[in-house]
Design a protein around this motif. Structure first.
Motif, PDB file in Angstrom:
ATOM      1  N   GLY A  38      39.492  46.293  25.865  1.00 38.18           N
ATOM      2  CA  GLY A  38      39.206  45.514  27.063  1.00 38.18           C
ATOM      3  C   GLY A  38      40.485  44.947  27.644  1.00 38.18           C
ATOM      4  N   VAL A  39      40.335  44.261  28.764  1.00 38.67           N
ATOM      5  CA  VAL A  39      41.484  43.628  29.423  1.00 38.67           C
ATOM      6  C   VAL A  39      41.004  42.334  30.074  1.00 38.67           C
ATOM      7  N   CYS A  40      41.817  41.300  29.989  1.00 41.06           N
ATOM      8  CA  CYS A  40      41.472  40.006  30.593  1.00 41.06           C
ATOM      9  C   CYS A  40      41.891  39.967  32.059  1.00 41.06           C
ATOM     10  N   CYS A  41      41.082  39.300  32.842  1.00 46.09           N
ATOM     11  CA  CYS A  41      41.373  39.206  34.277  1.00 46.09           C
ATOM     12  C   CYS A  41      42.571  38.320  34.572  1.00 46.09           C
ATOM     13  N   THR A  42      43.158  37.694  33.540  1.00 46.16           N
ATOM     14  CA  THR A  42      44.333  36.859  33.764  1.00 46.16           C
ATOM     15  C   THR A  42      45.573  37.662  34.149  1.00 46.16           C
ATOM     16  N   LEU A  43      45.496  38.991  34.109  1.00 46.48           N
ATOM     17  CA  LEU A  43      46.579  39.789  34.700  1.00 46.48           C
ATOM     18  C   LEU A  43      46.532  39.697  36.219  1.00 46.48           C
ATOM     19  N   TRP A  44      45.322  39.490  36.782  1.00 44.85           N
ATOM     20  CA  TRP A  44      45.117  39.563  38.228  1.00 44.85           C
ATOM     21  C   TRP A  44      45.138  38.190  38.898  1.00 44.85           C
ATOM     22  N   TRP A  45      44.782  37.156  38.163  1.00 40.87           N
ATOM     23  CA  TRP A  45      44.848  35.775  38.648  1.00 40.87           C
ATOM     24  C   TRP A  45      44.792  34.862  37.439  1.00 40.87           C
ATOM     25  N   ASN A  46      44.967  33.572  37.634  1.00 40.38           N
ATOM     26  CA  ASN A  46      44.947  32.641  36.511  1.00 40.38           C
ATOM     27  C   ASN A  46      43.757  31.702  36.640  1.00 40.38           C
ATOM     28  N   ASP A  47      42.935  31.639  35.602  1.00 42.20           N
ATOM     29  CA  ASP A  47      41.755  30.786  35.651  1.00 42.20           C
ATOM     30  C   ASP A  47      42.071  29.327  35.340  1.00 42.20           C
ATOM     31  N   ASP A  48      43.124  29.072  34.576  1.00 45.10           N
ATOM     32  CA  ASP A  48      43.532  27.686  34.314  1.00 45.10           C
ATOM     33  C   ASP A  48      44.224  27.072  35.522  1.00 45.10           C
ATOM     34  N   PHE A  49      45.024  27.877  36.217  1.00 53.14           N
ATOM     35  CA  PHE A  49      45.822  27.392  37.344  1.00 53.14           C
ATOM     36  C   PHE A  49      45.549  28.289  38.553  1.00 53.14           C
ATOM     37  N   PRO A  50      44.503  27.988  39.322  1.00 56.19           N
ATOM     38  CA  PRO A  50      44.108  28.856  40.434  1.00 56.19           C
ATOM     39  C   PRO A  50      45.186  29.060  41.496  1.00 56.19           C
ATOM     40  N   SER A  51      46.191  28.181  41.515  1.00 56.82           N
ATOM     41  CA  SER A  51      47.273  28.364  42.492  1.00 56.82           C
ATOM     42  C   SER A  51      48.133  29.582  42.145  1.00 56.82           C
ATOM     43  N   ILE A  52      48.070  30.049  40.892  1.00 57.94           N
ATOM     44  CA  ILE A  52      48.783  31.273  40.508  1.00 57.94           C
ATOM     45  C   ILE A  52      47.887  32.444  40.895  1.00 57.94           C
ATOM     46  N   ASP A  53      48.099  32.956  42.095  1.00 51.57           N
ATOM     47  CA  ASP A  53      47.157  33.904  42.686  1.00 51.57           C
ATOM     48  C   ASP A  53      47.880  34.714  43.747  1.00 51.57           C
ATOM     49  N   ALA A  54      47.566  36.003  43.795  1.00 55.86           N
ATOM     50  CA  ALA A  54      48.147  36.882  44.815  1.00 55.86           C
ATOM     51  C   ALA A  54      47.087  37.351  45.799  1.00 55.86           C
ATOM     52  N   GLY A  55      45.904  36.734  45.761  1.00 53.21           N
ATOM     53  CA  GLY A  55      44.849  37.098  46.699  1.00 53.21           C
ATOM     54  C   GLY A  55      44.077  38.348  46.314  1.00 53.21           C
ATOM     55  N   ILE A  56      44.173  38.769  45.074  1.00 50.27           N
ATOM     56  CA  ILE A  56      43.473  39.976  44.629  1.00 50.27           C
ATOM     57  C   ILE A  56      41.995  39.651  44.435  1.00 50.27           C
ATOM     58  N   SER A  57      41.129  40.495  44.983  1.00 49.62           N
ATOM     59  CA  SER A  57      39.687  40.261  44.915  1.00 49.62           C
ATOM     60  C   SER A  57      39.109  40.703  43.586  1.00 49.62           C
ATOM     61  N   PHE A  58      37.897  40.234  43.316  1.00 53.12           N
ATOM     62  CA  PHE A  58      37.170  40.677  42.129  1.00 53.12           C
ATOM     63  C   PHE A  58      37.018  42.194  42.124  1.00 53.12           C
ATOM     64  N   GLY A  59      36.613  42.758  43.251  1.00 51.98           N
ATOM     65  CA  GLY A  59      36.395  44.197  43.321  1.00 51.98           C
ATOM     66  C   GLY A  59      37.632  45.005  43.009  1.00 51.98           C
ATOM     67  N   GLN A  60      38.776  44.587  43.549  1.00 53.43           N
ATOM     68  CA  GLN A  60      40.020  45.304  43.265  1.00 53.43           C
ATOM     69  C   GLN A  60      40.391  45.158  41.790  1.00 53.43           C
ATOM     70  N   ALA A  61      40.219  43.957  41.246  1.00 56.65           N
ATOM     71  CA  ALA A  61      40.604  43.724  39.855  1.00 56.65           C
ATOM     72  C   ALA A  61      39.815  44.617  38.898  1.00 56.65           C
ATOM     73  N   VAL A  62      38.488  44.655  39.046  1.00 58.63           N
ATOM     74  CA  VAL A  62      37.707  45.455  38.102  1.00 58.63           C
ATOM     75  C   VAL A  62      37.907  46.951  38.337  1.00 58.63           C
ATOM     76  N   SER A  63      38.206  47.339  39.569  1.00 58.94           N
ATOM     77  CA  SER A  63      38.537  48.745  39.821  1.00 58.94           C
ATOM     78  C   SER A  63      39.858  49.111  39.151  1.00 58.94           C
TER      79      SER A  63
END
Length: 304
Positions: free
Chosen positions: A16-41
């Motif tokens: 498996g892989v954690c979504c923390t490669l695509w955004w940060n759940d602890d610190f939402p400001s660490i974000d590049a605007g990647i959507s859920f759909g793009q991340a799971v794809s």
């Protein structure tokens, strides 16, 4: 591939892989605007079978399951923070856990992950080492009692509970983990091995595997950049500052050799999830690139 690594075959473990490669759940400001759909794809494209749940995921279980099914993914684990070591939070913690359990059952998941965040320093803009809590004996008792209750709830539902040691918390170091394992029922509380967090804390992930192989119920594979670990410790930086400086990265990058760790897991006949994780700034580390790097590295070691 060594003689033992064949035991980590696709019928025994899932990647498996954690979504923390695509955004940060602890610190939402660490974000590049990647959507859920793009991340799971991206996760499916990189060759993974499952993923953790993050804050951008649909809250409706049917909608989320349909999106994951479409990509051939399943849920590796949800996360529930526990607060057994601080005042008047036991009932709320149990209620939150039961809500998570209901959600994961609707997604056909079987794993539950918890970590005690009572008085944790990891979300605060303070020195993550100097300000992490050190539990009293009564707090340890409250934690182990609470975990036993959660473990019993999980087992009754046909699910498995694993405890995640974590930077900035009262269960951060090898000594803390040793005490937790000695104080809890192995039938109710398993250990989530997080290679990155234990290396960041200053202990050896391989030695942790060897010491508690029979308790490991879930695995997060992430590496660290030793020069950033040293900088965080020497300069008294916060957990968030460490992440933004790139303290974590994926297997195949950074300072951890994962082959002996995987060999030790194989020797212990580990079965379950091996989940790649790296809490990186996606503006600096392209998530799909790092996901593919980790998958290729693991394929080289595992042979698949």
């Amino acid at each position: 591939m060594t003689a033992t690594l064949h035991r980590l075959s696709p019928d025994k473990v899932k990647l498996g892989v954690c979504c923390t490669l695509w955004w940060n759940d602890d610190f939402p400001s660490i974000d590049a605007g990647i959507s859920f759909g793009q991340a799971v794809s991206d996760m499916a494209l990189a060759g993974f079978q499952g993923c953790s749940i993050g804050h951008k995921y649909p809250s409706d279980a049917a909608e989320l399951k349909a999106a994951l099914d479409l990509r051939g993914l399943s849920v590796s684990e949800p996360w529930t923070s526990t607060y057994f070591t601080v005042g008047r939070m036991r009932e709320k913690t149990i209620a939150a856990f039961e809500e998570t359990l209901s959600h994961i059952k609707a997604l056909s998941g079987t794993e539950l992950v918890v970590a005690e965040f009572g008085a944790s320093s990891h979300l605060l803009p303070v020195d993550v080492f100097a300000n992490r809590p050190v539990f009293t004996d009564s707090q340890w008792d409250a934690l182990t009692s609470g975990l036993h209750e959660l473990g019993g709830i999980a087992r009754s539902a046909g699910m498995k509970l694993s405890y995640h040691h974590h930077m900035g918390t009262g269960v951060m170091t090898r000594a803390d983990i040793d005490r937790l394992m000695a104080s809890t029922d192995p039938e109710l509380v398993h250990l989530l091995l997080d290679t990155g967090h234990i290396a960041f804390a200053g202990d050896d992930p391989l030695e942790l595997v060897r010491a508690h192989a029979d308790r490991i119920g879930h695995v997060h594979l992430k590496s660290v950049r030793p020069e950033v670990v040293s900088r965080v410790r020497e300069q008294g930086l916060s957990f968030q500052e460490g992440i933004q400086l790139g303290v974590f990265t994926v297997p195949g990058d950074g300072g951890i050799d994962f082959r002996p760790i995987l060999e030790a897991l194989a020797a212990a006949h580990y079965e379950g999830w091996l989940v790649v994780e790296a809490e990186q700034d996606p503006n600096k580390a392209v998530p799909l690139e790092y996901a593919k790097k980790a998958r290729a590295y693991l394929a080289d070691i595992l042979g698949w």
